[in-house]
Every structure is written in structure tokens, then in C-alpha cells.
Design an enzyme around this catalytic site. Structure first.
Site, PDB file in Angstrom:
ATOM      1  N   LYS A 188       0.828  -1.207   0.000  1.00  0.00           N
ATOM      2  CA  LYS A 188       0.000   0.000   0.000  1.00  0.00           C
ATOM      3  C   LYS A 188       0.866   1.264   0.000  1.00  0.00           C
ATOM      4  O   LYS A 188       2.088   1.172   0.063  1.00  0.00           O
ATOM      5  CB  LYS A 188      -0.971  -0.040   1.182  1.00  0.00           C
ATOM      6  CG  LYS A 188      -1.854  -1.299   1.181  1.00  0.00           C
ATOM      7  CD  LYS A 188      -2.842  -1.347   0.027  1.00  0.00           C
ATOM      8  CE  LYS A 188      -3.399  -2.708  -0.315  1.00  0.00           C
ATOM      9  NZ  LYS A 188      -4.095  -3.463   0.703  1.00  0.00           N
TER      10      LYS A 188
HETATM   11  C1  LIG Z   1      -5.138  -4.614   0.921  1.00  0.00           C
HETATM   12  C2  LIG Z   1      -6.611  -4.469   0.947  1.00  0.00           C
HETATM   13  C3  LIG Z   1      -7.383  -4.840   2.056  1.00  0.00           C
HETATM   14  C4  LIG Z   1      -6.812  -5.567   3.217  1.00  0.00           C
HETATM   15  O1  LIG Z   1      -5.746  -4.927   3.808  1.00  0.00           O
HETATM   16  P1  LIG Z   1      -4.854  -5.730   4.861  1.00  0.00           P
HETATM   17  O2  LIG Z   1      -4.192  -4.642   5.636  1.00  0.00           O
HETATM   18  O3  LIG Z   1      -3.896  -6.547   4.067  1.00  0.00           O
HETATM   19  O4  LIG Z   1      -5.752  -6.550   5.690  1.00  0.00           O
HETATM   20  C5  LIG Z   1      -8.732  -4.573   2.039  1.00  0.00           C
HETATM   21  N1  LIG Z   1      -9.312  -4.013   0.985  1.00  0.00           N
HETATM   22  C6  LIG Z   1      -8.628  -3.660  -0.108  1.00  0.00           C
HETATM   23  C7  LIG Z   1      -9.338  -3.009  -1.242  1.00  0.00           C
HETATM   24  C8  LIG Z   1      -7.250  -3.895  -0.169  1.00  0.00           C
HETATM   25  O5  LIG Z   1      -6.566  -3.605  -1.274  1.00  0.00           O
END
Ligand SMILES: *Cc1c(COP(=O)(O)O)cnc(C)c1O
Length: 385
Positions: A188
Site C-alpha cells: 500500500k
Molecule cells: C489490501 C486491501 C485490504 C486488506 O488490507 P490488509 O491490511 O492486508 O488486511 C482490504 N481491501 C482492499 C481493497 C485492499 O486492497
């Protein structure tokens, strides 16, 4: 393409951790306090300041945060939550995990964001919340979204996993709205290794989130304990928070760099791209992903072969994401092919190309040149076959 084979492999994403952050992590490791402590408190305070002073609670992941947000809204068996069929599967999984029904609607082909007209049409007496996704960091139309929620007395839980640093009409995502969940997974726009945070929520909802993330437990005095609900355990560690503090300092630069790199993609492909580019958005787009659609119908090779071929040229590519309703777990709920044509087409054709702050503009040039060559051959090959 001989020269390109000698270039270093270019992944589709890579986190950027600086030496200062590594030193800060080492300091935490030596401090004797590794789990939730002063660094978590500091990260929550700095995120809160970044988000206009709203309440922020961190967790070990956005998945945990989204699930706790649903629990905080009292959503469970018998309830429905409206959500897009195009997202990472976590968005729907958390709804199913609390015992509610994910009610999918389609997305726009180019913005990849939830179709709000379809969302409103999907509301029933059982609907309790809408869970939109700011896909790739492009904000959903917040005015329309919250107007619908208000009209139908629904809670909004924003999956803002892609959207830290995104803005809607100049206001940061997470600085307003109901419950806004960010992810700090390494892919992210900023990371705590694994981690997430919820911004917003009423005092009662925040209380539930705090109980859910740490055993439902409250302490009193030096030796008093009570457990109010059978909570889980998803508190962030100080080690992770130290990474997040280093990342948050650089978030504005990271996102500015992402926008520059995407501007280069658009400049080179602005006219006559061999693939369908995503919606450009405005300066409020934080560009978590750059994911055009392949002209699969005109190609002689499959998407898997396209990705393999790019890899052979030293370029990584990803798939974000297959349509959720076509996964086995959701077909079991009655969903089937043909229900959400845009999500299904994106799921088949999408390909995520390299985009991360440490990339050079020349890396973008290389990706564009290589994709043009590979697709040129794939399409011409088919035409002459
Ligand atoms: C990465 C992601 C998540 C989950 O995030 P985590 O921190 O890995 O649990 C949820 N929704 C979307 C759209 C994502 O890209």
C-alpha cells in the site's frame, strides 16, 4: 530487446524503507517495549493530526479493522451490506465473517468504483451499511455516497485500503465520513509491514473497536480486570508503529512521486494506447495502482502469457483483482457469471503495471516500450493468423 534483459528486474511494487526508519525500529527493539506502547500511541496521534484531528485506532490489518468496524456498527446475521463486486476479496470476506450478507453491485469500467445508482437500487429493509472502496486511490463520489446513506439511514464503512493521502474536493479521505479503514500492508502507499487504522466512528463505536482489538478487556486499579465482550486480538506492535511513523513522514512525497510517474504513463499513452487506461481522476488521486485493461479479445495470447512475457523482459505485473462474486465462496451464496459485467471484464482483463515511488521516469518509458512491443506482436500475430 537484448539490452533490456540486462536491466534489473522491475517489480510492480516495492516498499521504500529509509535508514532513519530502520534505526528507529532498532531503537524500539532495544527499548524493551515491543508490543502496543508509546509508538502506537504516537502513530495514532500523528495519523489523527494528518486526518484533521479525527479519532484513529490502529490494528494489525485493514481486514481486522473492517471487521471490527462492522461489529462496532452492530452488523451481523440477518443484515445486508452493499459492496462492489470488484475489490480485493477482504472487502466482502469481512461482511460474511460477521454473519451478514454481502450484496454486490457493479462498478464503473474505468474508475473501478462502485456504481452508486446500482447501490441505491440494491437497498432493502435489511440493508445496514454501504462498504465502498476508493479503488486504486480514486475517491468514490463522496457527496452522492453520503447523500444516499443519509436518505436511507445507513452507516458507511469506507474501505480506504488504497486511499491514504487521497482527497475529495480538497478534503482528505478519512478526515470526514463515518468509519474509514486504511491498510498499511507493504504494497500500500505507506506501510507498517502489516497493519491498518480506522478513522472516525462514534464514541460507542470506538469503544467497541477498542474492546474487539484487545480481548474485550478493561482494567481498573492495579489488579482489577473485566472482560466485557469476547474480543479478539489485533493490536499493532510498537515495532510496526515505528515503521509507520517513518512512512507517514514521507507519505506526501511518495504520493506526489506516484502522480508524476502516472503522468508519464498518460503522457506516453495519452493518444493511442494499446490498452484501455484507467480513469485519470484529479490531484486527489493517490495512485495506489496503475492497472489498465488488456485488449484480450484482439490478442493471440492470454493474460497469463502476457504477464509471463513481461516477466521474461524483466518487468513484473499483477492482477488486482478477480471479480469477487465469481469466487467459490460467493458462488455458494448464489452469485453467478453475468451479474456484474464490468467487474467481470475488469477481472479478466486487468493488469497492474509497475508503480512505486523509487521508480524512475525511465522505468516508465521501459514499461511502455515493452508493453507496446509485446502487445503489438500479440495483436498483429492474431490479425495475420
Ligand atoms: C489490501 C486491501 C485490504 C486488506 O488490507 P490488509 O491490511 O492486508 O488486511 C482490504 N481491501 C482492499 C481493497 C485492499 O486492497
Amino acid at each position: 530487446m537484448k539490452t533490456q534483459a540486462t536491466l534489473p528486474f522491475l517489480p510492480f511494487t516495492r516498499p521504500g524503507i529509509d535508514e532513519e526508519t530502520i534505526a528507529a525500529v532498532a531503537e524500539v527493539l532495544r527499548s524493551g517495549w515491543l508490543a502496543s506502547g508509546p509508538k502506537v500511541a504516537q502513530l495514532e496521534a500523528e495519523l489523527s493530526a494528518y486526518l484533521g484531528g479525527r479519532s484513529v485506532r490502529s490494528q494489525t490489518s485493514a481486514t481486522a479493522g473492517l471487521e471490527m468496524a462492522l461489529q462496532a456498527c452492530g452488523i451481523g446475521p440477518g443484515d445486508e451490506v452493499i459492496t462492489p463486486a470488484m475489490s480485493f476479496v477482504a472487502t466482502a470476506n469481512v461482511i460474511a465473517r460477521v454473519g451478514a450478507r454481502p450484496v454486490f453491485v457493479d462498478v464503473d469500467l474505468d474508475s473501478r468504483n462502485i456504481d452508486l445508482a446500482q447501490a441505491e437500487a440494491a437497498i432493502t429493509p435489511r440493508t445496514r451499511a454501504i462498504m465502498p472502496v476508493h479503488f486504486a486511490g480514486l475517491p468514490v463520489d463522496m457527496d452522492r455516497l453520503y447523500a444516499i446513506a443519509e436518505r436511507h439511514q445507513l452507516r458507511v464503512i469506507e474501505d480506504a485500503a488504497h486511499a491514504i493521502g487521497s482527497t475529495w474536493r480538497g478534503r482528505r479521505i478519512g478526515s470526514f465520513g463515518d468509519l474509514v479503514c486504511f491498510s498499511f500492508h507493504p504494497n500500500k502507499n505507506m506501510t507498517t509491514i502489516e497493519g491498518g487504522a480506522i478513522s472516525g466512528g462514534s464514541p460507542e463505536e470506538l469503544r467497541t473497536i477498542e474492546l474487539q482489538r484487545w480481548h474485550g478487556q478493561v482494567k481498573s486499579g492495579a489488579d482489577g480486570f473485566d472482560t466485557l465482550i469476547p474480543g479478539g486480538k489485533s493490536n499493532l506492535s510498537d515495532v510496526a508503529a515505528a515503521v509507520g511513523l517513518g512512512q507517514l513522514k514521507r507519505l506526501a512525497d511518495f504520493n506526489a512521486r506516484r502522480r508524476e510517474l502516472v503522468a508519464r504513463y498518460f503522457e506516453l499513452w495519452g493518444r493511442g494506447a494499446p490498452l484501455r487506461l484507467p480513469e485519470r481522476g484529479d490531484a486527489g488521486h493517490s495512485w495506489h495502482l496503475f492497472a489498465p485493461l488488456l485488449p484480450l479479445g484482439e490478442m493471440r495470447i492470454s493474460r497469463a502469457q502476457f504477464i509471463e512475457t513481461l516477466r521474461g523482459h524483466g518487468i513484473g505485473a499483477g492482477v488486482h483483482y478477480p471479480a469477487i462474486h465469481l469466487f467459490t465462496a460467493y458462488r455458494k451464496l448464489g452469485y453467478r457469471d453475468g451479474q456484474f459485467p464490468n467487474a467481470e471484464r475488469i477481472g479478466r482483463e486487468t493488469v497492474t503495471l509497475p508503480l512505486f515511488p523509487a521508480m524512475q521516469l525511465s522505468d516508465v518509458d521501459r514499461v511502455v516500450r515493452t508493453v507496446n512491443e509485446v502487445l503489438g506482436a500479440a495483436v498483429a500475430g492474431r490479425a495475420s493468423a
